[in-house]
Design a protein around this motif. Structure first.
Motif, PDB file in Angstrom:
ATOM      1  N   ARG A  29       0.842  -1.207   0.000  1.00 25.35           N
ATOM      2  CA  ARG A  29       0.000   0.000   0.000  1.00 25.35           C
ATOM      3  C   ARG A  29       0.877   1.258   0.000  1.00 25.35           C
ATOM      4  O   ARG A  29       0.608   2.217  -0.735  1.00 25.35           O
ATOM      5  N   GLU A  30       1.932   1.248   0.817  1.00 25.48           N
ATOM      6  CA  GLU A  30       2.829   2.405   0.867  1.00 25.48           C
ATOM      7  C   GLU A  30       3.510   2.620  -0.476  1.00 25.48           C
ATOM      8  O   GLU A  30       3.659   3.762  -0.936  1.00 25.48           O
ATOM      9  N   TRP A  31       3.929   1.524  -1.136  1.00 32.34           N
ATOM     10  CA  TRP A  31       4.579   1.650  -2.438  1.00 32.34           C
ATOM     11  C   TRP A  31       3.657   2.356  -3.433  1.00 32.34           C
ATOM     12  O   TRP A  31       4.058   3.290  -4.117  1.00 32.34           O
ATOM     13  N   HIS A  32       2.410   1.902  -3.498  1.00 34.62           N
ATOM     14  CA  HIS A  32       1.464   2.493  -4.444  1.00 34.62           C
ATOM     15  C   HIS A  32       1.161   3.949  -4.090  1.00 34.62           C
ATOM     16  O   HIS A  32       1.034   4.802  -4.991  1.00 34.62           O
ATOM     17  N   HIS A  33       1.057   4.249  -2.798  1.00 35.56           N
ATOM     18  CA  HIS A  33       0.790   5.621  -2.378  1.00 35.56           C
ATOM     19  C   HIS A  33       1.944   6.548  -2.766  1.00 35.56           C
ATOM     20  O   HIS A  33       1.728   7.648  -3.276  1.00 35.56           O
ATOM     21  N   GLU A  34       3.166   6.090  -2.546  1.00 35.12           N
ATOM     22  CA  GLU A  34       4.339   6.907  -2.871  1.00 35.12           C
ATOM     23  C   GLU A  34       4.434   7.142  -4.376  1.00 35.12           C
ATOM     24  O   GLU A  34       4.701   8.253  -4.828  1.00 35.12           O
ATOM     25  N   VAL A  35       4.213   6.087  -5.167  1.00 33.49           N
ATOM     26  CA  VAL A  35       4.301   6.228  -6.624  1.00 33.49           C
ATOM     27  C   VAL A  35       3.201   7.156  -7.140  1.00 33.49           C
ATOM     28  O   VAL A  35       3.445   8.017  -7.991  1.00 33.49           O
ATOM     29  N   ALA A  36       1.977   6.997  -6.604  1.00 35.76           N
ATOM     30  CA  ALA A  36       0.870   7.851  -7.027  1.00 35.76           C
ATOM     31  C   ALA A  36       1.123   9.313  -6.676  1.00 35.76           C
ATOM     32  O   ALA A  36       0.628  10.220  -7.352  1.00 35.76           O
ATOM     33  N   PRO A  43      11.469   5.248  -1.093  1.00 38.06           N
ATOM     34  CA  PRO A  43      12.471   4.972  -0.056  1.00 38.06           C
ATOM     35  C   PRO A  43      12.392   3.576   0.540  1.00 38.06           C
ATOM     36  O   PRO A  43      13.415   2.994   0.902  1.00 38.06           O
ATOM     37  N   LEU A  44      11.181   3.026   0.635  1.00 37.18           N
ATOM     38  CA  LEU A  44      11.054   1.700   1.269  1.00 37.18           C
ATOM     39  C   LEU A  44      11.805   0.622   0.480  1.00 37.18           C
ATOM     40  O   LEU A  44      12.208  -0.388   1.053  1.00 37.18           O
ATOM     41  N   ILE A  45      11.999   0.828  -0.822  1.00 39.06           N
ATOM     42  CA  ILE A  45      12.732  -0.155  -1.629  1.00 39.06           C
ATOM     43  C   ILE A  45      14.152  -0.310  -1.108  1.00 39.06           C
ATOM     44  O   ILE A  45      14.661  -1.433  -0.947  1.00 39.06           O
ATOM     45  N   GLU A  94      12.912  -6.277  -7.472  1.00 42.26           N
ATOM     46  CA  GLU A  94      13.983  -5.301  -7.242  1.00 42.26           C
ATOM     47  C   GLU A  94      14.540  -5.408  -5.825  1.00 42.26           C
ATOM     48  O   GLU A  94      15.733  -5.171  -5.594  1.00 42.26           O
ATOM     49  N   VAL A  95      13.686  -5.776  -4.885  1.00 37.97           N
ATOM     50  CA  VAL A  95      14.123  -5.901  -3.490  1.00 37.97           C
ATOM     51  C   VAL A  95      15.237  -6.928  -3.360  1.00 37.97           C
ATOM     52  O   VAL A  95      16.153  -6.773  -2.544  1.00 37.97           O
ATOM     53  N   PHE A  96      15.193  -7.972  -4.196  1.00 33.28           N
ATOM     54  CA  PHE A  96      16.179  -9.051  -4.131  1.00 33.28           C
ATOM     55  C   PHE A  96      17.262  -8.910  -5.207  1.00 33.28           C
ATOM     56  O   PHE A  96      18.017  -9.833  -5.450  1.00 33.28           O
ATOM     57  N   ASN A  97      17.290  -7.732  -5.867  1.00 31.80           N
ATOM     58  CA  ASN A  97      18.226  -7.451  -6.959  1.00 31.80           C
ATOM     59  C   ASN A  97      18.084  -8.463  -8.092  1.00 31.80           C
ATOM     60  O   ASN A  97      19.062  -8.875  -8.719  1.00 31.80           O
ATOM     61  N   CYS A  98      16.834  -8.824  -8.369  1.00 33.52           N
ATOM     62  CA  CYS A  98      16.546  -9.821  -9.405  1.00 33.52           C
ATOM     63  C   CYS A  98      15.610  -9.280 -10.486  1.00 33.52           C
ATOM     64  O   CYS A  98      14.970 -10.050 -11.197  1.00 33.52           O
ATOM     65  N   SER A  99      15.513  -7.966 -10.628  1.00 37.76           N
ATOM     66  CA  SER A  99      14.529  -7.399 -11.546  1.00 37.76           C
ATOM     67  C   SER A  99      15.107  -7.155 -12.922  1.00 37.76           C
ATOM     68  O   SER A  99      16.297  -6.875 -13.086  1.00 37.76           O
TER      69      SER A  99
END
Length: 421
Positions: A29-36, A43-45, A94-99
């Protein structure tokens, strides 16, 4: 082929599953809120990347890592069930450096980079310090036939000068994207029939003459890291930025695209599993005409068909990964094309069913379904359109038929009373 996971893979499945459950999913939810809100990168990434690195859940996709390089050194077959778990949240890799496209670029550099290129670009990619992009597709050509690529990479003394236009370049707008791997023509007299006139060079994103023209929405969805159109106008880089040798761009592309295509399919399986779970939960809680949706025969058929199709696709993914591990990327070319077709079609089909069960809510951002449907539709173009991969599979079948010409004659039984001649 052994379908049981090794002890190491089971441990990693448990670790990644817990990491997703306790850290990634609560942050969705925070990811989507920040991107929107227009704040990217989120930052959470970086917080989650640091945690994943400390827990050893890092560079899981790359089997050939050296001892001093961080990662798990798993085979493609071992990585498959882990990528499936990551795929359940579309930004989690991306969190696991696999993106993508970093994973493919790291694989390419790991195989072909010079010591200087490894130090300057591969090392910071392996620790997640920077991002990268891969510039191959072009707006003015049918890039499904890479021989059509017309961006020029011309030698001028100790430099290459690059001119051309690329588009749908994933990740180019990410603030941490520092380098593009660019594919273009190095031969003086381009020929459509030639496979040895294209090369790849490393182009830092701040090089004069390189411009991000725009970020292109996919099915009206604007990715925060961008699917960009890039303009190269007299972009000059040192000759030392060449990857491999001049004229070997096609071979490099195949080495890079093979694993990348399978990684997309692995994540697709996870997204289809998520859609099936959501569909089942919704069908059990939603009622219409006095009955739960789950009680209607057509919905039960959708659920059953989805389970069968997802399991079938998973087996085809594992088969392709297994062959890549045993015989190499080139030998698994037909298998990779097969799963690329199956997985993309599967995703749109499965998620379409889930959206029907959810009703109008399935079209909104209240669930991940509408985004996952658009991504599934895009997968039918990414890394080559369906038609190209169908051609690969059909050519392989026809080649087998030619090699076995006449051997099927005993199965043609004439009707009783028929006499030849």
């Amino acid at each position: 082929m052994d379908f049981d996971h090794s002890e190491k893979v089971e441990r990693l499945r448990s670790q990644i599953g817990d990491f997703m459950r306790f850290h990634v999913e609560p942050a969705n939810r925070e990811w989507h809120h920040e991107v929107a809100s227009g704040r990217y990168p989120v930052p959470l990434i970086e917080r989650l990347k640091s945690r994943a690195f400390m827990e050893g859940l890092w560079n899981i996709f790359l089997p050939g890592l050296k001892e001093d390089e961080p990662g798990q050194r798993l085979t493609n077959l071992e990585y498959a069930p882990l990528a499936e778990i990551m795929g359940r949240v579309h930004w989690a890799s991306e969190v696991f450096n696999c993106s993508a496209p970093d994973s493919g670029n790291m694989e390419l550099l790991h195989l072909f980079a010079t010591p200087s290129q490894r130090s300057q670009w591969l090392a910071p990619l392996l620790i997640g310090e920077i991002r990268s992009c891969f510039a191959m597709s072009e707006p003015d050509t049918a890039s499904s036939d890479a021989r059509n690529i017309r961006t020029t990479i011309q030698r001028d003394g100790d430099s290459y000068v690059i001119n051309g236009r690329k588009w749908f370049i994933t990740g180019a707008r990410h603030p941490n994207c520092r380098v593009a791997i660019v594919m273009g023509v190095t031969g003086e007299h381009p020929s459509h029939s030639s496979f040895d006139q294209h090369s790849m060079v490393l182009v830092p994103m701040d090089t004069p003459g390189l411009k991000i023209v725009r970020s292109i929405p996919i099915m009206h969805y604007s990715s925060p890291e961008g699917h960009c159109e890039l303009l190269f106008r007299n972009v000059r880089v040192p000759v030392s930025n060449l990857i491999g040798e001049e004229g070997n761009g096609f071979r490099l592309a195949q080495e890079r695209l093979g694993p990348g295509r399978v990684h997309h399919c692995m994540r697709t399986i996870g997204q289809c599993e998520l859609a099936l779970e959501l569909m089942c939960e919704r069908s059990l809680e939603r009622q219409t005409f006095g009955r739960r949706i789950a009680d209607f025969a057509n919905v039960q058929d959708w659920i059953a068909e989805t389970r069968l199709e997802v399991d079938q696709a998973r087996l085809l993914v594992l088969k392709a990964a297994h062959k890549m591990d045993r015989e190499g990327n080139a030998a698994a070319r037909v298998d990779v094309s097969a799963i690329k077709i199956v997985a993309a079609r599967l995703q749109t089909r499965v998620i379409d069913r889930a959206m029907q069960v959810f009703g109008a809510m399935g079209l909104t951002p209240d669930t991940p379904l509408s985004y996952l449907w658009t991504w599934g539709r895009a997968l039918r173009f990414l890394d080559g359109p369906d038609e190209v991969h169908l051609r690969v599979v059909s050519r392989a079948e026809l080649a087998k038929a030619k090699a076995n010409s006449g051997k099927s004659a005993p199965y043609f039984v004439p009707p009783i009373g028929f006499e030849a001649g």
